[in-house]
Design a protein around this motif. Structure first.
Motif, PDB file in Angstrom:
ATOM      1  N   ALA A 191       0.834  -1.208   0.000  1.00 48.41           N
ATOM      2  CA  ALA A 191       0.000   0.000   0.000  1.00 48.41           C
ATOM      3  C   ALA A 191       0.865   1.253   0.000  1.00 48.41           C
ATOM      4  CB  ALA A 191      -0.929  -0.007   1.215  1.00 48.41           C
ATOM      5  N   PHE A 192       1.947   1.226   0.778  1.00 52.35           N
ATOM      6  CA  PHE A 192       2.872   2.366   0.834  1.00 52.35           C
ATOM      7  C   PHE A 192       3.532   2.601  -0.526  1.00 52.35           C
ATOM      8  CE2 PHE A 192       7.183   4.004   1.424  1.00 52.35           C
ATOM      9  CZ  PHE A 192       6.937   5.173   2.122  1.00 52.35           C
ATOM     10  N   LEU A 193       3.987   1.527  -1.165  1.00 54.53           N
ATOM     11  CA  LEU A 193       4.664   1.649  -2.457  1.00 54.53           C
ATOM     12  C   LEU A 193       3.714   2.153  -3.541  1.00 54.53           C
ATOM     13  CD1 LEU A 193       6.837  -1.615  -2.458  1.00 54.53           C
ATOM     14  CD2 LEU A 193       7.603   0.744  -2.088  1.00 54.53           C
ATOM     15  N   ILE A 194       2.483   1.650  -3.546  1.00 56.67           N
ATOM     16  CA  ILE A 194       1.498   2.073  -4.553  1.00 56.67           C
ATOM     17  C   ILE A 194       1.188   3.556  -4.395  1.00 56.67           C
ATOM     18  CG2 ILE A 194      -0.909   1.812  -5.293  1.00 56.67           C
ATOM     19  CD1 ILE A 194      -0.651  -1.158  -4.480  1.00 56.67           C
ATOM     20  N   THR A 195       0.940   3.976  -3.157  1.00 57.88           N
ATOM     21  CA  THR A 195       0.619   5.384  -2.905  1.00 57.88           C
ATOM     22  C   THR A 195       1.801   6.278  -3.261  1.00 57.88           C
ATOM     23  OG1 THR A 195      -0.839   4.713  -1.096  1.00 57.88           O
ATOM     24  CG2 THR A 195      -0.210   7.026  -1.186  1.00 57.88           C
ATOM     25  N   SER A 196       3.008   5.844  -2.912  1.00 54.02           N
ATOM     26  CA  SER A 196       4.206   6.639  -3.211  1.00 54.02           C
ATOM     27  C   SER A 196       4.396   6.789  -4.715  1.00 54.02           C
ATOM     28  CB  SER A 196       5.441   5.977  -2.593  1.00 54.02           C
ATOM     29  OG  SER A 196       5.318   5.904  -1.185  1.00 54.02           O
ATOM     30  N   ALA A 197       4.194   5.705  -5.460  1.00 54.23           N
ATOM     31  CA  ALA A 197       4.376   5.744  -6.912  1.00 54.23           C
ATOM     32  C   ALA A 197       3.397   6.714  -7.563  1.00 54.23           C
ATOM     33  CB  ALA A 197       4.213   4.343  -7.499  1.00 54.23           C
ATOM     34  N   LEU A 198       2.150   6.676  -7.133  1.00 52.96           N
ATOM     35  CA  LEU A 198       1.146   7.561  -7.717  1.00 52.96           C
ATOM     36  C   LEU A 198       1.364   9.011  -7.270  1.00 52.96           C
ATOM     37  CD1 LEU A 198      -2.056   5.369  -7.515  1.00 52.96           C
ATOM     38  CD2 LEU A 198      -0.677   5.892  -9.505  1.00 52.96           C
ATOM     39  N   THR A 199       1.905   9.192  -6.070  1.00 55.26           N
ATOM     40  CA  THR A 199       2.246  10.543  -5.629  1.00 55.26           C
ATOM     41  C   THR A 199       3.307  11.144  -6.538  1.00 55.26           C
ATOM     42  OG1 THR A 199       1.738   9.993  -3.320  1.00 55.26           O
ATOM     43  CG2 THR A 199       3.112  11.926  -3.711  1.00 55.26           C
ATOM     44  N   VAL A 200       4.286  10.351  -6.897  1.00 56.92           N
ATOM     45  CA  VAL A 200       5.355  10.827  -7.786  1.00 56.92           C
ATOM     46  C   VAL A 200       4.787  11.244  -9.138  1.00 56.92           C
ATOM     47  CG1 VAL A 200       7.427  10.133  -9.055  1.00 56.92           C
ATOM     48  CG2 VAL A 200       7.172   9.512  -6.649  1.00 56.92           C
ATOM     49  N   THR A 201       3.867  10.433  -9.697  1.00 52.24           N
ATOM     50  CA  THR A 201       3.284  10.790 -10.998  1.00 52.24           C
ATOM     51  C   THR A 201       2.486  12.081 -10.911  1.00 52.24           C
ATOM     52  OG1 THR A 201       1.233   9.511 -10.656  1.00 52.24           O
ATOM     53  CG2 THR A 201       3.115   8.351 -11.619  1.00 52.24           C
ATOM     54  N   ASN A 202       1.872  12.339  -9.760  1.00 57.07           N
ATOM     55  CA  ASN A 202       1.098  13.569  -9.577  1.00 57.07           C
ATOM     56  C   ASN A 202       1.995  14.783  -9.349  1.00 57.07           C
ATOM     57  OD1 ASN A 202      -2.152  13.543  -9.141  1.00 57.07           O
ATOM     58  ND2 ASN A 202      -1.294  11.512  -8.802  1.00 57.07           N
ATOM     59  N   LEU A 203       3.236  14.553  -8.917  1.00 54.77           N
ATOM     60  CA  LEU A 203       4.129  15.667  -8.604  1.00 54.77           C
ATOM     61  C   LEU A 203       4.723  16.319  -9.846  1.00 54.77           C
ATOM     62  CD1 LEU A 203       6.092  14.377  -5.473  1.00 54.77           C
ATOM     63  CD2 LEU A 203       4.504  16.302  -5.562  1.00 54.77           C
ATOM     64  N   PHE A 204       4.975  15.542 -10.875  1.00 54.52           N
ATOM     65  CA  PHE A 204       5.691  16.075 -12.038  1.00 54.52           C
ATOM     66  C   PHE A 204       4.859  17.088 -12.814  1.00 54.52           C
ATOM     67  CE2 PHE A 204       8.338  12.221 -11.469  1.00 54.52           C
ATOM     68  CZ  PHE A 204       9.559  12.863 -11.378  1.00 54.52           C
ATOM     69  N   SER A 205       3.697  16.678 -13.294  1.00 58.31           N
ATOM     70  CA  SER A 205       2.846  17.593 -14.048  1.00 58.31           C
ATOM     71  C   SER A 205       1.452  17.002 -14.145  1.00 58.31           C
ATOM     72  CB  SER A 205       3.399  17.845 -15.458  1.00 58.31           C
ATOM     73  OG  SER A 205       3.245  16.693 -16.261  1.00 58.31           O
ATOM     74  N   VAL A 206       0.478  17.866 -14.403  1.00 54.38           N
ATOM     75  CA  VAL A 206      -0.892  17.390 -14.538  1.00 54.38           C
ATOM     76  C   VAL A 206      -1.022  16.514 -15.779  1.00 54.38           C
ATOM     77  CG1 VAL A 206      -1.744  19.337 -15.916  1.00 54.38           C
ATOM     78  CG2 VAL A 206      -3.314  18.104 -14.399  1.00 54.38           C
ATOM     79  N   LYS A 207      -0.145  16.708 -16.757  1.00 52.89           N
ATOM     80  CA  LYS A 207      -0.187  15.876 -17.965  1.00 52.89           C
ATOM     81  C   LYS A 207       0.104  14.419 -17.619  1.00 52.89           C
ATOM     82  CE  LYS A 207       1.715  15.409 -22.626  1.00 52.89           C
ATOM     83  NZ  LYS A 207       2.681  15.929 -23.624  1.00 52.89           N
TER      84      LYS A 207
END
Length: 463
Positions: free
Chosen positions: A129-145
């Motif tokens: 659960a921690f890894l999944i949330t962290s991975a999606l957080t990273v994708t949200n950090l870069f850009s809305v695209k």
């Protein structure tokens, strides 16, 4: 990263991103798995529950779109409540909505982790659960695209899966199935369309209303596209066929092909039960993959939505100022990180705190969806006059105004009262009410503090 707040967010979402988000972004495990519980609760008459809940969402989306097309804003209904009802209303519903999606993050992450854990038993669920949330957080950090592209493909998989299910189900109903026992619509009325009475339909209605939560996300996401008015209008106009096709037809197929009291509907979910009835190989694996994609999509959207609501609250002075700081790609990075941090705290509460604590936190979001709908209706009721007075040409209008708006308000109030009366939903209303009182009091304190600061500033200037 910019050290000062920027004037706004990027417009990196492409038309196809917003279109796919509007079509399937809000579809989660509730359709594939949770609908089985609703069918078991009300029988074939659950169709009535989904029809009423779907109609409510169509009307609420129409009201929200009227305001969003006239004044697109990342704060969506929270901003409109601020402008039409009062600052306290925008503050309250904004933070309640943020809290709702913050709680969704650990729930969806845990659901996704449980599926992966079944494939890889050696990996602890909390680590996954921690890894999944962290991975999606990273994708949200870069850009809305990045968010839009990721969500586009997840939503596309959901759409293709649902269409495949609809094709298989309709083929079986019309006799094109190797299993003759499941052809036709015999189960729809074989034991009565209303086996448990109208009380069960009402109970199922209270459950199904929350499965549509998230349809309003498109009005938030559209503000980060190049043509928000067109995207919001298109999404609103398509909400009717989306609900009819994905929800109503799916549930109709299930109740036609499977006995409503089949225990597998609760233990396996509606989609898997039908696929096993049709002797589809690897039915469980197929549904597990679809559900994994769906909960990942909802987790991705939850991160995005929570961060944008916090960003909007910060822009209005109702959240920490740092939440409106954006990166070079104009992504509110600190709003994303703060929302994720709170989600992680809720996740740890799920594992470390007594069960009663997390259950209360979960219950506190139980009636937020209805409060959001209520605020949207009340805002639209008051905001139309303001928009017309300001010279706005309403390109999209609510039908039969104000009568349908009042009908929605009365219905939602009735649903909240019903939840309070019913023992199985009472805790949700009580917990949400307590949370709302805390948020309202916090809003009043923030407002008084702001007034004091302004007064002190005026005194200082005068001196």
């Amino acid at each position: 990263m910019s050290s000062t707040p920027t004037s706004g967010l990027s417009q990196g979402l492409q038309n196809r991103h917003v279109t796919m988000l509007s079509i399937a972004g809000a579809i989660g495990a509730g359709l594939f798995v949770g609908s089985g519980h609703a069918i078991a609760e009300a029988g074939p008459a659950v169709m009535v529950s989904y029809l009423i809940a779907g109609l409510l969402v169509v009307l609420v989306m129409r009201m929200l779109a009227e305001m969003a097309v006239a004044q697109p804003d990342s704060g969506s209904f929270s901003t409109y409540a601020d402008r039409s009802i009062g600052h306290w209303a925008g503050f309250t519903i904004g933070w309640l909505y943020w809290w709702f999606w913050v709680l969704v993050i650990p729930l969806e992450a845990n659901a996704a982790a449980a599926i992966i854990h079944a494939w890889f038993p050696g990996a602890p669920i909390w680590v996954l659960a921690f890894l999944i949330t962290s991975a999606l957080t990273v994708t949200n950090l870069f850009s809305v695209k990045n968010y839009g592209e990721f969500e586009f493909w997840l939503a596309l998989i959901k759409v293709v899966s649902i269409i495949a299910f609809l094709v298989l189900g309709c083929a079986a109903i019309f006799g094109f199935s190797p299993n003759s026992e499941v052809s036709g619509i015999g189960h729809l009325t074989s034991e009565g369309f209303l086996p448990k009475g109208w009380g069960a339909v009402l109970a199922a209605l209270l459950t199904t209303m929350f499965s549509f939560m998230g349809s309003e996300i498109v009005t938030i996401a559209a503000t980060e596209s190049k043509d928000p008015e067109q995207q919001i209008t298109r999404a609103t106009n398509s909400v009717i066929w989306r609900i009819a096709l994905f929800y109503l037809l799916s549930i109709l197929i299930v109740v036609c092909l499977v006995p409503w009291n089949d225990p597998r509907l609760v233990s396996m979910g509606s989609y898997q039960t039908v696929l096993e009835h049709l002797h589809i190989p690897y039915a469980k694996l197929i549904v597990d993959i679809i559900v994994l994609v769906s909960v990942t999509s909802c987790l991705n959207s939850a991160l995005y939505t929570a961060s944008r609501m916090m960003y909007s609250l910060s822009k209005r002075g109702d959240a920490p100022k740092i939440a409106q700081v954006t990166s070079a790609s104009r992504t509110p990075v600190y709003a994303v990180l703060l929302s994720t941090a709170m989600a992680f705290l809720c996740t740890f509460a799920n594992y470390l705190a007594p069960a009663e604590v997390f259950n209360f936190l979960l219950a506190s979001s139980g009636a937020i969806a209805l409060l959001v709908y209520l605020v949207i209706a009340m805002s639209q009721l008051r905001m139309r006059k303001k928009l017309l007075a300001q010279g706005h040409e309403l390109k999209l209008k609510m039908w039969l105004f104000p009568w349908l708006t009042w009908a929605v308000i009365i219905f939602i109030v009735g649903a909240l009262v019903t939840m309070l009366i019913r023992p199985d939903h009472r805790m949700e209303v009580v917990a949400t009410t307590l949370l709302t009182v805390v948020v309202v009091c916090s809003g009043l304190l923030v407002s008084n503090l702001r007034k004091s600061q302004r007064a002190a500033g005026l005194v200082g200037d005068a001196a």
